[in-house]
Every structure is written in C-alpha cells, then in structure tokens.
Design a protein around this motif. Structure first.
Motif, short mmCIF file in Angstrom:
data_model
loop_
_atom_site.label_atom_id
_atom_site.label_comp_id
_atom_site.label_asym_id
_atom_site.label_seq_id
_atom_site.Cartn_x
_atom_site.Cartn_y
_atom_site.Cartn_z
N LYS A 100 0.85 -1.19 0.00
CA LYS A 100 0.00 0.00 0.00
C LYS A 100 0.89 1.24 0.00
N ALA A 101 0.97 1.88 -1.14
CA ALA A 101 1.77 3.11 -1.24
C ALA A 101 0.96 4.17 -1.97
N MET A 102 0.98 5.38 -1.43
CA MET A 102 0.32 6.51 -2.08
C MET A 102 1.36 7.59 -2.35
N GLU A 151 -7.43 19.39 0.79
CA GLU A 151 -8.01 18.11 0.39
C GLU A 151 -6.95 17.01 0.37
N ILE A 152 -5.75 17.38 -0.05
CA ILE A 152 -4.63 16.42 -0.05
C ILE A 152 -4.36 15.93 1.37
N LYS A 153 -4.38 16.85 2.33
CA LYS A 153 -4.14 16.46 3.72
C LYS A 153 -5.20 15.48 4.20
N LYS A 154 -6.48 15.74 3.85
CA LYS A 154 -7.56 14.85 4.29
C LYS A 154 -7.36 13.43 3.75
N ILE A 155 -7.09 13.32 2.45
CA ILE A 155 -6.96 11.99 1.86
C ILE A 155 -5.70 11.29 2.36
N ALA A 156 -4.65 12.08 2.63
CA ALA A 156 -3.42 11.49 3.17
C ALA A 156 -3.65 10.96 4.58
N ASP A 157 -4.37 11.71 5.40
CA ASP A 157 -4.69 11.25 6.76
C ASP A 157 -5.52 9.96 6.72
N GLN A 158 -6.50 9.92 5.82
CA GLN A 158 -7.33 8.73 5.68
C GLN A 158 -6.49 7.52 5.23
N ALA A 159 -5.58 7.76 4.30
CA ALA A 159 -4.75 6.68 3.78
C ALA A 159 -3.83 6.14 4.87
N ILE A 160 -3.22 7.03 5.63
CA ILE A 160 -2.32 6.60 6.71
C ILE A 160 -3.08 5.79 7.74
N ALA A 161 -4.30 6.22 8.04
CA ALA A 161 -5.12 5.49 9.01
C ALA A 161 -5.46 4.08 8.53
N LYS A 162 -5.45 3.89 7.21
CA LYS A 162 -5.76 2.58 6.65
C LYS A 162 -4.52 1.79 6.26
N TYR A 173 -1.64 2.84 4.67
CA TYR A 173 -0.86 3.21 3.50
C TYR A 173 0.43 3.93 3.90
N ASN A 174 1.46 3.73 3.11
CA ASN A 174 2.69 4.51 3.22
C ASN A 174 2.56 5.68 2.24
N VAL A 175 2.48 6.89 2.77
CA VAL A 175 2.21 8.07 1.94
C VAL A 175 3.48 8.91 1.81
N TYR A 176 3.78 9.27 0.58
CA TYR A 176 4.94 10.12 0.29
C TYR A 176 4.53 11.21 -0.68
N GLY A 177 5.05 12.39 -0.47
CA GLY A 177 4.95 13.43 -1.47
C GLY A 177 6.15 13.31 -2.39
N VAL A 178 6.00 13.77 -3.63
CA VAL A 178 7.10 13.75 -4.58
C VAL A 178 7.08 15.06 -5.36
N SER A 179 8.23 15.72 -5.42
CA SER A 179 8.30 17.01 -6.09
C SER A 179 9.70 17.23 -6.65
N ALA A 180 9.78 18.15 -7.62
CA ALA A 180 11.07 18.56 -8.16
C ALA A 180 11.46 19.94 -7.65
N MET A 209 -1.29 9.13 -6.96
CA MET A 209 -1.07 7.83 -7.58
C MET A 209 -0.98 6.78 -6.48
N ILE A 210 -1.73 5.69 -6.62
CA ILE A 210 -1.71 4.62 -5.64
C ILE A 210 -1.07 3.38 -6.24
N LEU A 211 -0.13 2.80 -5.50
CA LEU A 211 0.63 1.65 -5.99
C LEU A 211 0.41 0.43 -5.11
N ASN A 212 0.44 -0.73 -5.75
CA ASN A 212 0.44 -2.00 -5.03
C ASN A 212 1.59 -2.83 -5.59
N LYS A 213 2.66 -2.91 -4.84
CA LYS A 213 3.88 -3.60 -5.28
C LYS A 213 4.34 -3.11 -6.64
#
Length: 320
Positions: free
Chosen positions: A222-224, A241-252, A254-261, A299-303
C-alpha cells in the motif's frame, strides 16, 4: 486521377483525425512538447511558452475538425488551404527536429505512436505531397451529404473536441498511452529488453536526503504518492483536500509520500503551512509530469503496479 484524389482525401482526412485525437485526449502532453520547442535551446521563442497550452489546443482541434471537413467535403478550398498551412508548419518543425536533433520526439501522434525524427519528417513530406495534390483538383472534392448536413458534422466534431479537451484538462486524460497508465507495473517498465532499447520507464527515482527510496516503495503493498511536479505552479486550493486523503490513507495502513522537483525551502514552507503528514521526496520534473497530468495529483501503488490515478479535484472518487 479522380479516384486517386478521393484516396488521397481519405488518407489525409483519416490521418489528421487520428493524429488530432491521440493528442486531444492528453492536451497537456502537447503543451509540454510545444514548451520544449519554444525553449531557449530549440527555437529560442521563450516568450511563447505561456501560450503553449492554448496554441496546442488550437492545433489539435484544428487537425480533427479539418480532417472531418475534408472527409465530408465541407468548404473544400478553405479546408485544403488550412491543411496546407498546418502541414507546412509541421514540416518545418519536424525537419528542424531531425536536422538539428533538438527534439527527439515531435509528439505528432502523442504518446500513442513513437516515431524517430527523420521518420516523422518523411511522414510529413508524404502528407504535404498528398495535400497539395488534393489542392490541385479541388473541383473533385464534393460534399458527400447535403450542405447543411456536412456543416453539422463539422460543427459536431468541433463541439466534441472541445468537450474532450475540457474533460482532460479538468480531470486526467481519458486514454493514457504512457508507461505510467493504470495497470502498468513501474518496476517492470524499468527493465531493459534484449533489443537494448531504453525502457519506457527511466529516470524514476524517489530520493530523500540520502537515498533513493524507489526500490523500497515499489515493493510496498500500500503506497500513495502525492505528486507535485512543481510546487511553485501547484494549485494551493488542493492541499487541504490532499491532507484529508493522506490522513485517511495513513489510518488505513498506506505509506504516503509526497514527490516534487521543487527546492527544499518551498517544500518545507508548504508542509508547514498545510500540516502535510508525509515526507516529500525528490524526483525529476519531467518524470513527474509524465507520471500524471495534474499538479498535484495522486497515484496509488500495489507492489509497483499503478492501481489508481486521480487529479486532486477528483479525490473524493479514490477508494482506499
């Protein structure tokens, strides 16, 4: 001769419609391509870069509408003369790309079909010959329906093209031809084949201050990834909105990471301002723009397999 004109008419019309459609479903991809052409290292027309998106949309829609107009025989003189202008413009761009080796992929068929620069140029040479051949015998380009019906078909193609463009910009491309489409496995896309070709996924790394975490993340169940290609250009209305979905994902789980350049200072300011509950890793901006046509997007990843992609405006549709 008349039969040859009709064959040429069908070939040109169909190719323009196809070329326009594969770009229409991803207008931001064409925007990036024109930004590359306008850049200092290519045509040195940097003042046009802010207009790359409307310019791309105009050309894409024109390709489709003129393709339909040629097929149905709507205003033959106007249609053929317009096609001449467009093909001469593309002929110059593809010659410039091939001769100076400046833009190795012109994007003529979007991400659906990749052609080498000289292949693209020769394709446009053939199209140029066909269009001028058709133009030499305009009297044989007759409407295949009544005048009103041919006009309605052309108008309908314009309206549908505009609707698809709007949807793709507001959400994500309706068809994803890239190596990061839903269902694709990123790790598999990074593998070199026996033919020695560069793999479709390259320059993919997710770096913290010390290491590339991509291999680790691609093994997670589970990676977001919250993808923010450029925080300087991000829509900041998205981050609550990003914070809300990230909090929900972590509670379930998920390993959540931001990615930026972006640079670390704006990354830290953004994290602090919106209290974002995840680490933000670094990745090449071109790679991030290829991964998802949204800034920010999820983007949500599974393996390593991409199971969901969403523009931030559609976060309510994500099922965790």
């Amino acid at each position: 001769m008349k039969i040859l004109i009709q064959i040429a008419r069908i070939i040109v019309g169909a190719l323009f419609i196809f070329s326009g459609f594969v770009k229409l479903v991803d207008p931001i991809g064409s925007q990036y391509k024109f930004e590359e052409y306008f850049s200092e290292g290519v045509l040195n027309l940097a003042f046009l870069i802010p207009y790359a998106l409307p310019f791309a949309i105009f050309l894409i829609v024109a390709e489709i509408v003129l393709g339909f107009a040629l097929l149905v025989g709507w205003k033959a003189k106007f249609t053929v003369n317009s096609l001449k202008i467009i093909i001469l413009f593309f002929l110059f761009l593809t010659w410039y790309s091939a001769y100076y080796n400046k833009v190795t992929d012109c994007g003529c068929f979007g991400d659906a079909i990749k052609l080498k620069p000289w292949e693209t140029f020769y394709k446009d040479v053939v199209l140029t010959v066909l269009i001028f051949f058709i133009g030499s015998k305009l009297k044989w380009i007759k409407p295949i329906f009544t005048k009103n019906n041919t006009g309605l078909i052309v108008l309908f193609s314009l309206l549908i093209s505009c609707a698809i463009t709007y949807y793709s910009l507001a959400h994500l491309p309706i068809i994803d031809f890239r190596a990061y489409a839903i269902g694709k496995n990123i790790a598999e896309g990074m593998e070199y084949k026996e033919d020695g070709e560069i793999p479709p996924v390259h320059d993919f790394f997710l770096e913290d201050a010390q290491n590339d975490l991509a291999p680790k993340i691609l093994k997670m169940d589970k990676a977001m990834l919250v993808i923010m290609s450029s925080l300087e250009k991000s829509d900041y209305d998205a981050f609550p909105e990003i914070k809300k979905i990230a909090d929900q994902a972590i509670a379930k789980g998920y390993n959540v990471y931001g990615v930026s350049a972006s640079f670390s200072d704006i990354i830290q300011r953004t994290k602090d301002k919106f209290n974002l509950p995840f680490e933000i890793l670094f990745c090449d901006e071109t790679t991030l723009k290829t991964m998802i046509r949204a800034n920010p997007g999820i983007m949500i990843l599974n393996k390593g397999t991409i199971i969901a992609k969403k523009n931030w405006s559609d976060l309510e549709d994500i099922k965790l």
